[in-house]
Structure formats: structure tokens, C-alpha cells
Design an enzyme around this catalytic site. Structure first.
Site, PDB file in Angstrom:
ATOM      1  N   ASP A   1       0.828  -1.196   0.000  1.00  0.00           N
ATOM      2  CA  ASP A   1       0.000   0.000   0.000  1.00  0.00           C
ATOM      3  C   ASP A   1       0.869   1.254   0.000  1.00  0.00           C
ATOM      4  O   ASP A   1       2.074   1.202   0.306  1.00  0.00           O
ATOM      5  CB  ASP A   1      -0.916   0.012   1.231  1.00  0.00           C
ATOM      6  CG  ASP A   1      -2.067  -0.981   1.104  1.00  0.00           C
ATOM      7  OD1 ASP A   1      -2.384  -1.363  -0.034  1.00  0.00           O
ATOM      8  OD2 ASP A   1      -2.636  -1.356   2.147  1.00  0.00           O
TER       9      ASP A   1
ATOM     10  N   LYS B   1      -3.541   3.269  -2.201  1.00  0.00           N
ATOM     11  CA  LYS B   1      -4.865   3.884  -2.121  1.00  0.00           C
ATOM     12  C   LYS B   1      -4.747   5.058  -1.158  1.00  0.00           C
ATOM     13  O   LYS B   1      -4.680   4.877   0.054  1.00  0.00           O
ATOM     14  CB  LYS B   1      -5.904   2.880  -1.621  1.00  0.00           C
ATOM     15  CG  LYS B   1      -6.195   1.773  -2.628  1.00  0.00           C
ATOM     16  CD  LYS B   1      -7.324   0.882  -2.174  1.00  0.00           C
ATOM     17  CE  LYS B   1      -6.961   0.056  -0.975  1.00  0.00           C
ATOM     18  NZ  LYS B   1      -8.057  -0.839  -0.558  1.00  0.00           N
TER      19      LYS B   1
ATOM     20  N   MET C   1      -8.969   9.047  11.749  1.00  0.00           N
ATOM     21  CA  MET C   1      -9.579  10.027  10.846  1.00  0.00           C
ATOM     22  C   MET C   1      -8.594  11.151  10.550  1.00  0.00           C
ATOM     23  O   MET C   1      -7.593  11.328  11.253  1.00  0.00           O
ATOM     24  CB  MET C   1     -10.853  10.609  11.445  1.00  0.00           C
ATOM     25  CG  MET C   1     -10.661  11.395  12.733  1.00  0.00           C
ATOM     26  SD  MET C   1     -12.198  12.122  13.330  1.00  0.00           S
ATOM     27  CE  MET C   1     -12.315  11.402  14.958  1.00  0.00           C
TER      28      MET C   1
END
Length: 464
Positions: free
Chosen positions: A246, A268, A381
Site C-alpha cells: 500500500d 490507495k 480520521m
């Protein structure tokens, strides 16, 4: 990165002599090292101050003679007396490699710190500049290597010709040898005196399997620091034929793989997907179906917000073998960075990890209730939604005074810390750094070490 002034190599000494000129402690230290080889070790000195009687060496208690270097593979001069210069001149006249103890400028070679697992040896050299550091590195490597590793190396060497005749494919041969020297079952059999039989059984199984079935290892790369990888992750990265990684996995971790392993980035990032999840699933199945060993390298832990469940489902459907290797999740790295006890007696009885991206209102209400009941929240987040989520938690009953700690790039040297309260975060009083962020919420957060953290407005909690 600087260039080496020496070229590491292993010098053949079998059937030859290692000559040590000197009779003191330095000569004894070199002798202890030299007798680990099959060479004939010869000590030459008119004055023997050290006791060499416990070592299998030939001691010549006299002045050095040039003929002492007949059939010598190397010479150590561990003496500062009149014999030293004579021995140095004689060695140079015969082009015999010379080491003058504690005089780096006169040395043709340096003695490394050696890890002995004969026939396997590992040498750590600092080119004579930092021998203490070389010994410390040796001690660390010694701690992770089995004492029986040399026996396994001998076992592999004894099978070499049979393996080459029975397994033609180079990659398949490599897989056999990797299985042989890393298998706990083989090591236990070797310790019990049945190593050869166990190795033959393993060889037969690999011959029967042909080129071998593929496998996918879902490996947690941790939060980004290469020294937070597990030993198993490091070993499998060396075994893998292909690395599928990743974007958040740092290049330094990817480069821990075997040099000839294929590397495929399927990054991603927020707002950009070079590969869809369906494409990644198809890629893993295809590579493993070709008989390849695939390291699926994911940031953090593969089972925590890593979408490993979808990849495992695809592998199961295709009948592909897989293994999950855990890693340090970012929330736990954030707790470690700040010494925050996310569970704490009489303060917090549990720890909830959740992602706030796309969270429904009932989920936020549930988190607010848990935080009010004393649980610690670890919310994954970015700053674009942090204020909004905090405001929604307050709206659902979470106290504005609940301590909040934010760690950006947890587990890395570049991490950034912030502390304050849920109310301050809800009021958008903080513009924190870009990067993957973990927001810790709960009373236990105040017990951490946030002394270096930037404060959210004026409403920060005090560090206990």
C-alpha cells in the site's frame, strides 16, 4: 551512504598456517579467534606473558624467523618489540595478508566481530574504527539466531547435489532451502539426531509438489518504522517472490524484501485509488495461482481497517493458501508514543478502535455513550472531519471536557502530538498536521505523557 574502504570476503585457511607474533593478551585474543578455523595456529614470541595452554596451538618460545611464515595464510603482529618490524617486513615481502594489532594504517585486513555458526559465519566490521559498536551489533544478531543454525547449514550442504538433481527450477530449489533452514520441525529433528531423515522427507514433499503452490501472506507493516516489524514479517519478506504494498507503507520497509522480489504498488490514498479493491483481490489470486509467494504488505495491522477480510474471502474462494502476520496498529503506536494507558484500572475498562470516515449517526451516539461510561476511543480520521465528528459526539452527550490526544504519523520519528478537550476539537480550534491521524478520547488519555504536545486553544488537560 559512504563507500567501503575494505571488501568483505572469506579467506580459505584450510591446510595452512595462521601465524601470531607476540605472547601477550592481544596475541591470546587473536589465537582464540584463529582456533575456530581448521588452520594450524602458531604463536611466536620469546616472552610468553599469556597462558596459551588451553588452546590447540603450536607455541614457539623464541625470536621470530622469516621461515615461520612458510605456508602462512595470514599474519597477526601483536607485539611492539624488535620482532614486530621484522615480521611485518617478512609478511609484506611474501605478500601475506597482515594485521598489526591496534595500528589500522599498517593493516591489510581487519578482524571483524564474528558470529560463529560453522560452516555459517557472519562478520561485522567497522574497518577498525568502532570495534565496540561491531561487538554490540554482533550481540544483537546472536540473540536472534538459533545456536543450531550451523548444523542446519551443514544439513543443507550435504543435500546440495541431490536437490540440484531432483528440483530443476531455481525458484523451487530456493523455496526448499528456505523451508529447510526455517522449519522448527527440522531443527527439532536435527537436535534429536534425525535431521537427515526429516530433511529427506521435506525434499520428497517438495519434489512431489513440483514448482509449488502459491501462497499469500497478509503482513502488517506497522505504523511505518522498520524496527517495529515482527521477526516473522522480516523473514517472510525475504521469502516472498512478489511484494504487493500500500501507499502508506514506507519505502524503507518495502526494501527489506529480497532484492530480486517483484514490487507492485497498489496505493490507495485519500481521493486517489490506483487499484480498486476488486483489482487487488484479482491480482493476489493471479500471482498465487502462478505459484508465487506473495507478501501483501499493509500499513498497521492487516485486520484493523486494512480490508483484509475482503482479500481473504477472495483467496478462500480461489482455494489459495494464506497466512495473516499481525502488525502494530496505528492506535496502539499512538498510545505507545505518548505512554497513554488506554485501559486503566478504575478509569477505563476498555479500548474501542473505530474509523470515523462514513460513520452513521447511531454509531456516533454509541461511541458517545461508551466514552461517557469510561471507555477510551481510538478514532482513525483526518483533520478534514475531526472537528465535525467531535461536535457530533458532544451533541450525542459526550462531555466537552473529555481529554483528547491526537497523534499524527504515530510510530514514526516525524510524529506530531496535540492535546486538549473534546469541546476544543469540536470548536475547530486546532489545525493539525497532514498525515494519518489517530484521535484518542477518554479520561485515561489525561494519564499519558503529552508534555511535548501542542495545545488545543486554552482548554488542554494537565499531564499526570
Amino acid at each position: 551512504m559512504g563507500r567501503l574502504n575494505t571488501f568483505p570476503l572469506s579467506l580459505k585457511v584450510q591446510g595452512r598456517r595462521i601465524v601470531i607474533v607476540g605472547g601477550g593478551e592481544e596475541a591470546l585474543n587473536k589465537a582464540r579467534l584463529a582456533v575456530k578455523t581448521t588452520a594450524q595456529v602458531v604463536i611466536v614470541s620469546p616472552h610468553l606473558e599469556a597462558d596459551f595452554s588451553a588452546l590447540p596451538v603450536e607455541v614457539l618460545e623464541r625470536r621470530f624467523q622469516p621461515s615461520d611464515l612458510d605456508n602462512a595464510a595470514m599474519v597477526f603482529v601483536a607485539d611492539h618489540g624488535p620482532d614486530a618490524s621484522v615480521a611485518q617486513d617478512a609478511a609484506r615481502a611474501r605478500n601475506i595478508p597482515l594485521n598489526v594489532v591496534d595500528v589500522p594504517g599498517e593493516c591489510d585486513f581487519f578482524t571483524p566481530a564474528i558470529i560463529d555458526r560453522a560452516p555459517l559465519t557472519i562478520a561485522i566490521s567497522s574497518e577498525g574504527r568502532a570495534p565496540v559498536l561491531a561487538r554490540l551489533v554482533r550481540a544483537r544478531i546472536e540473540a536472534v539466531l538459533s545456536p543450531r543454525l550451523g548444523n542446519l547449514a551443514s544439513l543443507a550442504g550435504g543435500l546440495r547435489h541431490r536437490v540440484e538433481s531432483l528440483i530443476q527450477d531455481g525458484a523451487a530449489r530456493r523455496r526448499f532451502y528456505q523451508a529447510l533452514v526455517t522449519s522448527p520441525e527440522i531443527e527439532r529433528a536435527e537436535a534429536a539426531g534425525h535431521g537427515h531423515e526429516a530433511a529427506e522427507s521435506l525434499l520428497a514433499a517438495h519434489v512431489e509438489a513440483g514448482s509449488g503452490a502459491g501462497v499469500v501472506w497478509l503482513i502488517g507493516a506497522g505504523p511505518g518504522s522498520e524496527d517495529l516489524l515482527t521477526l516473522r514479517a522480516q523473514r517472510l519478506l525475504q521469502d516472498a517472490d512478489v511484494i504487493v504494498h500500500d501507499q502508506l507503507v514506507p519505502d524503507v520497509v518495502v526494501q527489506m524484501a529480497r532484492r530480486d522480489a517483484e514490487q507492485i504498488a497498489v496505493g490507495k490514498a485519500k481521493g486517489h485509488h490506483s487499484f480498486s479493491q476488486a483489482q487487488i483481490n484479482t491480482l493476489l489470486v493471479r500471482l498465487a495461482s502462478e505459484g508465487k509467494r506473495v507478501a501483501r504488505l499493509k500499513s498497521g495491522d492487516p485486520m484493523v481497517f486494512g480490508r483484509a477480510g475482503e482479500e481473504i474471502a477472495a483467496l478462500r474462494k480461489a482455494g489459495i493458501a494464506y497466512q495473516v502476520v499481525p502488525g502494530v496498529s496505528a492506535a496502539l503506536a499512538a498510545a505507545a508514543d505518548t505512554a497513554t494507558p488506554v485501559t486503566l484500572r478504575k478509569v477505563s475498562s476498555g479500548f474501542i478502535m473505530a474509523t470515523a470516515h462514513g460513520a452513521e449517526d447511531d454509531e456516533l451516539q454509541h461511541w458517545a455513550l461508551l466514552a461517557g461510561a469510561g471507555m477510551t476511543l481510538g478514532l482513525y480520521m483526518g483533520k478534514s472531519i475531526a472537528g465535525e465528528v467531535a461536535a457530533r459526539l458532544v451533541a450525542h452527550g459526550a462531555s466537552e471536557t473529555l481529554p483528547v490526544g491526537i497523534v499524527v504519523n504515530a510510530g514514526r520519528a516525524s510524529r506530531t502530538l496535540y492535546s486538549g478537550t473534546l469541546g476544543a476539537l469540536a470548536a475547530n480550534q486546532l489545525d493539525f498536521a497532514d498525515g494519518p491521524a489517530v484521535i484518542l478520547v477518554g479520561e485515561a488519555v489525561a494519564e499519558g505523557d503529552w508534555a511535548e504536545a501542542a495545545q488545543m486553544a486554552a482548554s488542554s488537560f494537565k499531564v499526570a
